[in-house]
Write an enzyme that holds these catalytic residues in place. Structure first.
Site, PDB file in Angstrom:
ATOM      1  N   LYS A  93       0.854  -1.190   0.000  1.00  0.00           N
ATOM      2  CA  LYS A  93       0.000   0.000   0.000  1.00  0.00           C
ATOM      3  C   LYS A  93       0.879   1.226   0.000  1.00  0.00           C
ATOM      4  CE  LYS A  93      -3.838   2.248   0.289  1.00  0.00           C
ATOM      5  NZ  LYS A  93      -3.358   2.921  -0.950  1.00  0.00           N
ATOM      6  N   GLN A 114       7.243   3.907   3.892  1.00  0.00           N
ATOM      7  CA  GLN A 114       5.818   3.541   3.893  1.00  0.00           C
ATOM      8  C   GLN A 114       5.575   2.265   4.698  1.00  0.00           C
ATOM      9  OE1 GLN A 114       3.835   5.613   1.455  1.00  0.00           O
ATOM     10  NE2 GLN A 114       2.218   5.043   2.858  1.00  0.00           N
ATOM     11  N   LYS A 117       5.535   3.275   8.317  1.00  0.00           N
ATOM     12  CA  LYS A 117       4.392   4.165   8.527  1.00  0.00           C
ATOM     13  C   LYS A 117       3.093   3.350   8.578  1.00  0.00           C
ATOM     14  CE  LYS A 117       4.142   7.469   5.459  1.00  0.00           C
ATOM     15  NZ  LYS A 117       3.764   8.418   4.371  1.00  0.00           N
ATOM     16  N   LYS A 129       5.424   1.699  -3.057  1.00  0.00           N
ATOM     17  CA  LYS A 129       5.365   3.049  -3.622  1.00  0.00           C
ATOM     18  C   LYS A 129       5.610   2.964  -5.114  1.00  0.00           C
ATOM     19  CE  LYS A 129       4.915   7.310  -2.041  1.00  0.00           C
ATOM     20  NZ  LYS A 129       4.294   7.757  -0.790  1.00  0.00           N
ATOM     21  N   GLY A 168      -2.623   8.286  -4.326  1.00  0.00           N
ATOM     22  CA  GLY A 168      -1.936   9.473  -4.834  1.00  0.00           C
ATOM     23  C   GLY A 168      -0.698   9.810  -4.026  1.00  0.00           C
ATOM     24  N   ASP A 169       0.077  10.734  -4.547  1.00  0.00           N
ATOM     25  CA  ASP A 169       1.219  11.338  -3.850  1.00  0.00           C
ATOM     26  C   ASP A 169       1.479  12.642  -4.626  1.00  0.00           C
ATOM     27  OD1 ASP A 169       3.361  10.491  -1.661  1.00  0.00           O
ATOM     28  OD2 ASP A 169       4.522  11.432  -3.241  1.00  0.00           O
ATOM     29  N   THR A 213      -4.291  13.597   5.428  1.00  0.00           N
ATOM     30  CA  THR A 213      -2.864  13.729   5.767  1.00  0.00           C
ATOM     31  C   THR A 213      -2.627  15.006   6.568  1.00  0.00           C
ATOM     32  OG1 THR A 213      -2.410  12.591   3.687  1.00  0.00           O
ATOM     33  CG2 THR A 213      -0.521  13.542   4.829  1.00  0.00           C
ATOM     34  N   ASN A 244      -2.277  19.338  -1.452  1.00  0.00           N
ATOM     35  CA  ASN A 244      -3.309  18.766  -0.619  1.00  0.00           C
ATOM     36  C   ASN A 244      -2.935  18.700   0.869  1.00  0.00           C
ATOM     37  OD1 ASN A 244      -5.572  16.965  -0.171  1.00  0.00           O
ATOM     38  ND2 ASN A 244      -4.005  15.394  -0.012  1.00  0.00           N
ATOM     39  N   SER A 385      -6.804   5.815   3.789  1.00  0.00           N
ATOM     40  CA  SER A 385      -6.881   4.936   2.619  1.00  0.00           C
ATOM     41  C   SER A 385      -7.304   3.533   3.059  1.00  0.00           C
ATOM     42  CB  SER A 385      -5.517   4.836   1.928  1.00  0.00           C
ATOM     43  OG  SER A 385      -5.313   5.920   1.057  1.00  0.00           O
TER      44      SER A 385
HETATM   45  N1  GLU Z   1       1.205   9.041  -0.571  1.00  0.00           N
HETATM   46  C1  GLU Z   1       0.655   9.017   0.764  1.00  0.00           C
HETATM   47  C2  GLU Z   1       1.747   8.663   1.756  1.00  0.00           C
HETATM   48  O1  GLU Z   1       2.886   9.037   1.567  1.00  0.00           O
HETATM   49  C3  GLU Z   1      -0.598   8.165   0.861  1.00  0.00           C
HETATM   50  C4  GLU Z   1      -0.475   6.739   0.460  1.00  0.00           C
HETATM   51  C5  GLU Z   1      -1.797   5.975   0.420  1.00  0.00           C
HETATM   52  O2  GLU Z   1      -2.833   6.530   0.749  1.00  0.00           O
HETATM   53  O3  GLU Z   1      -1.726   4.801   0.060  1.00  0.00           O
HETATM   54  O4  GLU Z   1       1.536   8.079   2.782  1.00  0.00           O
END
Ligand code: GLU
Length: 453
Positions: A93, A114, A117, A129, A168-169, A213, A244, A385
């Site tokens: 994810k 990630q 996190k 990612k 997204g990112d 976020t 965002n 998410s």
């Molecule tokens: N890009 C965001 C992050 O850095 C969200 C990732 C997601 O929602 O999967 O955590």
């Protein structure tokens, strides 16, 4: 730099040897290994079966060509990536980034971050990612659509609601997710809502995902301030970025009584001592898709309102109580941190991924500034998410209040976990170690339970 023990030093040397020319990935790994010195002493069992070595090696890395045709009829080529880092806790994810700076090292560092996190959120999600060196700046809507379709034409065979769930990112928002979801649906002939998150509400998106976020980072910093008996009320706040994350950080900070006095984009920063007008920023960035200097052109220069061009100064020279870097990696240097400390900053909350350099983090920690690392503080986006995936799996749609309440609880839990872990491992108040250790222990224990795979 913290001295690593022999074992951790040799793991880092091997990571560097095997991933040459990827400084951001080395930086992210080093930071985690620095925290693991304490785990090695207290939990030697987690050194077994090469758990640390395995956590540093992505499970799978996909690199592919994305051909597309611009509005003038020229064939263009970009390079794209999906790094499926770790699936011990759930499907991979993590977001997709479209930015000219994207390369395999950047995506690898983001996928690594990630993983920890996502573990901290307490939700059943692994880490991954993706992205491309495609530059969306100045591209027409049709060009964006053609690029997203071509990108998904390859990516679709590697993802799925139980396999890998992108979102997204930087450079990828609701519009791009829509085009990608459309192409995925067409190629697979199934409405698999849970394959992507960050969708619009009318085809399976979650309320509060867009806000999550920025809101989440603000909840985290609020909890951190409360440990010292203080709050956002009356505090001056500087937020870098105007995407965002930055926009919804502004909204939440303001609702908690803080005053946001500066924001930025890659062209420079604006200061408004009366408080940045968020409606105007949203209009400039989300509707006109223009540069942030427009803010000063519309408001008129003077009376505490001014613009500083990138290169002529740093947003971190603006005196504030709380700094919330929400633009991109390594945007806040040791020099910036010194300026913030000199001006009396009390707390820093990272909305972006790895925005503070290692030097900057050291300056903050030595000065006793409360510092919330991105992999904990910005986890609200990916946590929401996971809530979107839950709603998709149960074919349900929750209210905004319900979703935000879950987000607020998750952020408080992440804060408390980092705080308690730092205490337990003998570094009270060190949220960097707290986040790295708590994230690592969770992933490592799951990996061990699953055997050597
Ligand atoms: N890009 C965001 C992050 O850095 C969200 C990732 C997601 O929602 O999967 O955590």
């Amino acid at each position: 730099m913290v001295q690593l023990n022999e074992k951790l030093e040799s793991i880092l040397a091997e990571v560097i040897r095997r991933n040459q020319g990827e400084p951001e990935f080395h930086q992210a790994v080093r930071e985690v290994l620095e925290s693991l010195g304490r785990v090695v002493a207290k939990r030697p069992d987690l050194l077994e079966d090469a758990l640390i070595e395995r956590i540093c090696e992505p499970e799978r890395q996909i690199i592919f060509r994305v051909p597309w045709i611009d509005d003038a009829g020229n064939v263009r080529i970009n390079r794209a990536f999906r790094v499926q880092f770790n699936s011990a806790l759930g499907p991979y994810k993590g977001g997709i980034r479209f930015h000219p700076s994207v390369n395999v090292g950047i995506i690898k560092f983001l996928g690594f971050e990630q993983t920890f996190k996502n573990a901290l959120t307490g939700m059943p999600i692994g880490g991954g990612k993706g992205g491309s060196d495609f530059d969306p700046k100045g591209r027409s809507d049709r060009e964006i659509m053609r690029f997203c379709q071509s990108f998904m034409t390859e990516l679709h065979r590697h993802i799925g609601e139980y396999t890998d769930v992108p979102a997204g990112d930087i450079g990828v928002g609701g519009r791009e997710i829509g085009y990608m979801f459309g192409q995925y649906k067409r190629l697979n002939n199934r409405f698999e809502a849970g394959v992507l998150t960050g969708k619009a509400l009318f085809y399976g998106g979650s309320r509060a995902r867009t806000e999550a976020t920025g809101y989440g980072n603000t909840y985290f910093v609020k909890a951190m301030l409360e440990t010292k008996g203080t709050s956002f009320d009356g505090k001056k706040v500087v937020i870098s970025g105007s995407g965002n994350v930055a926009i919804y950080t502004h909204a939440k900070v303001t609702s908690f009584g803080g005053k946001v006095i500066a924001m930025s984009d890659s062209s420079g920063y604006v200061v408004d001592e009366n408080g940045i007008d968020l409606a105007l920023i949203k209009e400039i960035k989300e509707i006109r898709r223009a540069r942030i200097s427009e803010y000063v052109r519309i408001k008129g220069e003077g009376k505490g309102v001014y613009f500083v061009k990138a290169g002529d100064g740093s947003i971190w020279d603006v005196a504030c109580d709380v700094a919330m870097p929400s633009a991109t990696q390594n945007e806040l240097t040791g020099k910036d941190a010194k300026a913030l400390v000199k001006n009396g900053v009390v707390a820093v909350g990272e909305g972006a991924n790895m925005p503070s350099t290692p030097d900057a983090i050291r300056v903050f920690q030595e000065a006793g500034v409360m510092f919330a690392p991105g992999k904990a503080a910005n986890a609200g986006g990916v946590a929401t998410s996971a809530l979107e995936m839950q709603q998709n799996a149960s074919r349900d749609s929750w209210t905004f209040e319900q979703t935000e309440a879950r987000l607020a609880t998750i952020m408080k839990n992440i804060h408390d976990t980092c705080y308690a872990t730092a205490e337990e491992y003998g570094v009270p108040g060190d949220y960097v170690s707290g986040a790295n250790i708590a994230g690592f222990v969770k992933v490592a224990e799951a990996m061990r339970a699953l055997g050597v795979i």
